[in-house]
Design a protein around this motif. Structure first.
Motif, PDB file in Angstrom:
ATOM      1  N   GLU A  88       0.830  -1.203   0.000  1.00 21.66           N
ATOM      2  CA  GLU A  88       0.000   0.000   0.000  1.00 21.66           C
ATOM      3  C   GLU A  88       0.867   1.256   0.000  1.00 21.66           C
ATOM      4  OE1 GLU A  88      -2.559   1.742   3.450  1.00 21.66           O
ATOM      5  OE2 GLU A  88      -3.838   0.336   2.337  1.00 21.66           O
ATOM      6  N   GLN A  89       1.921   1.235   0.804  1.00 25.15           N
ATOM      7  CA  GLN A  89       2.780   2.406   0.906  1.00 25.15           C
ATOM      8  C   GLN A  89       3.505   2.699  -0.397  1.00 25.15           C
ATOM      9  OE1 GLN A  89       2.822   4.632   2.996  1.00 25.15           O
ATOM     10  NE2 GLN A  89       4.832   5.475   3.486  1.00 25.15           N
ATOM     11  N   LEU A  92       0.970   4.297  -2.674  1.00 28.47           N
ATOM     12  CA  LEU A  92       0.569   5.625  -2.213  1.00 28.47           C
ATOM     13  C   LEU A  92       1.671   6.659  -2.403  1.00 28.47           C
ATOM     14  CD1 LEU A  92      -1.368   4.707   1.049  1.00 28.47           C
ATOM     15  CD2 LEU A  92      -2.349   5.691  -1.036  1.00 28.47           C
ATOM     16  N   GLN A  96       2.056  11.690  -3.993  1.00 31.20           N
ATOM     17  CA  GLN A  96       2.563  12.606  -2.979  1.00 31.20           C
ATOM     18  C   GLN A  96       2.503  14.023  -3.519  1.00 31.20           C
ATOM     19  OE1 GLN A  96       6.289  11.468  -0.805  1.00 31.20           O
ATOM     20  NE2 GLN A  96       6.514  10.031  -2.504  1.00 31.20           N
ATOM     21  N   ARG A 181      -6.017   9.041  -2.836  1.00 27.07           N
ATOM     22  CA  ARG A 181      -5.344   8.080  -1.967  1.00 27.07           C
ATOM     23  C   ARG A 181      -6.351   7.131  -1.313  1.00 27.07           C
ATOM     24  NH1 ARG A 181       0.040   9.486  -0.511  1.00 27.07           N
ATOM     25  NH2 ARG A 181      -0.225   8.664   1.580  1.00 27.07           N
ATOM     26  N   ARG A 185      -6.345   3.053  -1.699  1.00 31.14           N
ATOM     27  CA  ARG A 185      -6.383   2.123  -0.564  1.00 31.14           C
ATOM     28  C   ARG A 185      -7.537   1.132  -0.719  1.00 31.14           C
ATOM     29  NH1 ARG A 185      -5.444   6.965   2.529  1.00 31.14           N
ATOM     30  NH2 ARG A 185      -3.353   6.985   3.442  1.00 31.14           N
TER      31      ARG A 185
END
Length: 211
Positions: A88-89, A92, A96, A181, A185
């Motif tokens: 997920e990170q 994501l 940014q 975002r 998710r």
């Protein structure tokens, strides 16, 4: 890679993000990089070489900022990363609100759009995309080792395509980054928590077989 060469690629990324691939002119690139046009041709031979190397540079820079900001294991406890959180990170971090990510994502989108009209870009773009999909499929396999490699690859294709689409909508002002975002998710949750593709197919087949 030499500092001068890297500087030219950084400048090319900025110019492409600002003006698009068709707006990339050697004179403007030379001025942006603070070098002569002769030096650009010395390092990259021609315009196609600049585009090819800029595409590679954009991919490498994305690899860097997604790896740099990923959570590290808890050294005190000796815990490994949570594969799901790691997946997920990584995704994501492509959404940014930073100058580097904005520039990188915009330039990537311009290169992809140009490949529709310039076939010589397609092979390099396909190679970069394949590498990204492969990396995400690897993270998916760690997060859910019960599914097959083709299922992970298909999920990675969907997730990376979604990242690109959400990025365009966010960068163009059509979607707030927070909403983009949240949607990403939710897509990760759907891929990992939903039924396996084979299970869905089996359920549908069983339904049609009933009298």
């Amino acid at each position: 890679m030499s500092d001068r060469r890297t500087g030219i690629l950084q400048a090319a990324t900025r110019v492409i993000a600002r003006r698009g691939v068709r707006g990339l002119r050697m004179g403007e690139l030379a001025a942006e990089a603070g070098v002569s046009t002769a030096l650009i041709y010395y390092h990259f031979t021609d315009r196609a070489g600049i585009l090819r190397q800029t595409l590679e540079y954009i991919g490498d820079r994305a690899d860097h900022y997604t790896a740099e900001d990923r959570p590290a294991p808890d050294q005190g406890r000796g815990d490994a990363r949570d594969p799901r959180a790691d997946l997920e990170q990584v995704l994501l971090l492509e959404l940014q609100d930073s100058d580097e990510v904005r520039e990188n994502s915009t330039a990537w989108g311009e290169l992809r759009a140009t490949a529709v009209f310039e076939p010589e870009l397609r092979q390099d773009l396909a190679r970069s995309t394949h590498g990204w999909v492969h990396d995400i499929a690897g993270l998916l396999s760690q997060a859910d080792p019960t599914r097959t490699a083709p299922a992970h690859t298909a999920a990675a294709e969907r997730l990376t395509a979604l990242v690109e689409g959400l990025s365009v909508r966010w960068l163009s002002g059509s979607l707030p980054i927070e909403q983009a975002r949240r949607l990403l998710r939710g897509a990760v949750d759907a891929e990992l928590d939903g039924p396996a593709p084979g299970a869905v197919a089996g359920a549908v087949g069983a339904g049609f077989g009933e009298s």
